[in-house]
Scaffold this active site. Structure first.
Site, PDB file in Angstrom:
ATOM      1  N   GLU A  73      -3.334   6.621  12.665  1.00 41.83           N
ATOM      2  CA  GLU A  73      -2.102   6.213  12.303  1.00 41.83           C
ATOM      3  C   GLU A  73      -1.306   5.619  13.542  1.00 41.83           C
ATOM      4  O   GLU A  73      -1.197   6.035  14.640  1.00 41.83           O
ATOM      5  CB  GLU A  73      -1.184   7.098  11.567  1.00 41.83           C
ATOM      6  CG  GLU A  73      -1.362   7.000  10.142  1.00 41.83           C
ATOM      7  CD  GLU A  73      -0.791   6.154   9.178  1.00 41.83           C
ATOM      8  OE1 GLU A  73       0.346   6.168   9.432  1.00 41.83           O
ATOM      9  OE2 GLU A  73      -1.350   5.511   8.213  1.00 41.83           O
ATOM     10  N   ARG A  74      -0.659   4.138  13.430  1.00 41.46           N
ATOM     11  CA  ARG A  74       0.524   4.156  14.281  1.00 41.46           C
ATOM     12  C   ARG A  74       1.614   4.914  14.202  1.00 41.46           C
ATOM     13  O   ARG A  74       1.983   5.196  13.100  1.00 41.46           O
ATOM     14  CB  ARG A  74       0.963   2.607  14.087  1.00 41.46           C
ATOM     15  CG  ARG A  74      -0.095   1.487  14.400  1.00 41.46           C
ATOM     16  CD  ARG A  74       0.280   0.084  14.236  1.00 41.46           C
ATOM     17  NE  ARG A  74      -0.660  -0.727  14.449  1.00 41.46           N
ATOM     18  CZ  ARG A  74      -1.952  -1.157  13.339  1.00 41.46           C
ATOM     19  NH1 ARG A  74      -1.548  -0.220  12.248  1.00 41.46           N
ATOM     20  NH2 ARG A  74      -2.917  -2.142  13.766  1.00 41.46           N
ATOM     21  N   LYS A 105       0.844  -1.078  -0.034  1.00 41.35           N
ATOM     22  CA  LYS A 105       0.074  -0.049   0.170  1.00 41.35           C
ATOM     23  C   LYS A 105       0.784   1.308  -0.062  1.00 41.35           C
ATOM     24  O   LYS A 105       0.557   2.179  -0.785  1.00 41.35           O
ATOM     25  CB  LYS A 105      -0.917  -0.030   1.198  1.00 41.35           C
ATOM     26  CG  LYS A 105      -2.249  -1.072   1.147  1.00 41.35           C
ATOM     27  CD  LYS A 105      -3.208  -0.390   1.866  1.00 41.35           C
ATOM     28  CE  LYS A 105      -3.014  -0.504   3.424  1.00 41.35           C
ATOM     29  NZ  LYS A 105      -2.868  -1.809   4.091  1.00 41.35           N
TER      30      LYS A 105
END
Length: 478
Positions: free
Chosen positions: A195-196, A169
């Site tokens: 998001e991490r 991705k």
């Protein structure tokens, strides 16, 4: 004393008093003559000199407003002053934001100093009116063969990007950013919702190394942040993108990773505000929240915002209200397959699962449409023959089916392409292939003009001319 001096520096002299804190919601009472508007930004100034941002979500009566925390409210206590900024969240817009990384309030978080822009825009903006919108279906060429042939992107459309971890991705996103910037002079805005920290950090470093950062603005509301920040960060990124579309008249790519986290944050905020949950525990305002965000992404007479949104499907249940509401807005789906990764076929976009409303004879033309459908039918036939090949062997097939299998393998290999942003890993120079070259290349394969060429010559090349060159080299070798 520090607190008072900071309050004086604030843009507004209208302050209220915090009377209740419950989780990440804060109730503030104001004087009778002034009640902040819904969506106004308030600042609670701490004795340490720091400030915490709050956003007005409800007016409760008795001049009390209920706010959701946008920043960490550690250290906020009852009796503390909260100053009304008299405006909603405003974020910097302009060419200065490119190459930088921001939080939900438009403050830089990349350690590269302050940012000075001529304009700041509110994150709450109206959807373009029908008279401003461009209704024609115009194809956004990406230079990626499998996308341009099988699931062409329409300018101003919303594309769902489906795929698990490690299927490519990020590389695909970076290649799209690079191609739009270098080949079309466009810019990109990447918005990380939930998001991490590791993912955001890796993306930042990879973008820096591949040279696409200079044409990109990044906005993050990370997983550990307040639900209010994660709910609004999508609007921050969208506002920055709207400036490039409306003022600079450019085509913009807006990446949202992950749109499910936007819904999730809305659900958390809704619960904090005491709203009765709707279906499967989601917020009753789910459809209107999603609509307010998605409808601002459009193709206008000035330019287009084309959005690529990563979609997480909880428990693989596509009937879940979160993905189901998202699907209502999507114009096309790009599906990344782990099976293709295992075969070493990159980009690992599944040509049978991916689809686009752009793939119609009226939009791409009869020639392109018929070739794409023929490619699909050949690949579909190959897929259904694979069990027979595995059990009985290819010799048991009819001559017609053998020919289909040979062409399908060449098509599969020709759908691969070396990426500019993956040069450092593959050692193969990247390729940008125009839509015309892509269509003519697949036409030749379907018509049998390439039946004499070895299958390996089609792997990781750009145009058909390169296939012939590679075939000559393979022939010379042996």
């Amino acid at each position: 004393m520090i607190e008072n001096s900071i309050v004086k520096e604030a843009s507004s002299n209208i302050s209220g008093k915090i009377i209740q804190i419950s989780g990440t919601t804060v109730d503030v009472q104001f004087p009778p003559e002034h009640l902040p508007k819904i969506s106004n930004l308030l600042y609670a100034y701490l004795s340490s000199g720091k400030k915490a941002a709050l956003e007005v979500a409800q007016q409760l009566g008795d001049n009390v407003v209920r706010c959701i925390a946008i920043e960490n409210i550690e250290g906020v206590y009852r009796g503390l002053k909260a100053v009304d900024s008299e405006t909603p969240i405003k974020v910097p817009v302009g060419n200065e934001v490119l190459g930088r990384m921001f939080n939900v309030l438009g403050e830089p978080i990349d350690g590269m100093g302050e940012i000075h822009t001529k304009k700041k825009w509110s994150i709450y903006r109206d959807t373009p009116t029908l008279t401003e919108q461009k209704i024609e279906n115009e194809i956004q060429e990406t230079g990626i063969k499998v996308i341009d042939l099988m699931c062409p992107y329409i300018k101003g459309s919303k594309i769902g990007l489906f795929g698990g971890a490690g299927v490519g991705k990020t590389v695909l996103v970076m290649e799209l950013i690079r191609n739009i910037a270098k080949e079309h002079g466009g810019v990109s805005v990447f918005t990380g919702i939930g998001e991490r920290t590791r993912e955001g950090n890796e993306l930042w470093l990879e973008m820096k190394e591949s040279g696409v950062l200079a044409k990109t603005a990044l906005v993050f509301g990370q997983m550990g942040e307040m639900p209010g920040a994660r709910l609004r960060v999508g609007l921050t990124g969208l506002t920055m993108a709207e400036y490039f579309r409306d003022e600079e008249k450019k085509d913009v790519l807006l990446f949202v990773d992950n749109i499910f986290r936007f819904v999730q944050a809305g659900s958390e905020v809704s619960a904090l505000l005491g709203r009765m949950p709707s279906a499967v525990g989601y917020q009753p305002t789910l459809a209107s929240e999603m609509g307010a965000f998605q409808e601002r992404i459009a193709n206008t007479i000035n330019g287009a915002i084309t959005s690529v949104q990563a979609v997480y499907v909880p428990a693989d249940d596509i009937t879940d209200p979160a993905p189901a509401t998202t699907f209502m807005h999507l114009d096309s789906s790009t599906v990344l397959s782990r099976k293709l990764v295992e075969l070493g076929l990159y980009p690992a976009i599944d040509p049978l699962e991916s689809n686009s409303k752009g793939l119609s004879a009226g939009i791409v033309g009869k020639d392109h449409y018929s070739i794409a459908r023929k490619v699909q039918s050949i690949l579909q036939r190959y897929k259904s023959l694979q069990d027979i090949i595995a059990i009985l062997g290819i010799d048991e097939l009819s001559d017609e089916d053998k020919q289909i299998v040979e062409r399908a393998k060449k098509i599969q290999k020709f759908l691969t392409q070396p990426f500019f942003t993956a040069e450092q890993f593959s050692g193969i120079p990247g390729r940008y292939v125009s839509r015309e070259k892509t269509v003519s290349g697949f036409r030749d394969i379907i018509e049998g003009k390439c039946d004499h060429l070895p299958e390996q010559a089609f792997y990781m090349v750009g145009t058909l001319e390169e296939v012939y060159e590679k075939a000559e080299k393979l022939k010379a070798k042996g």
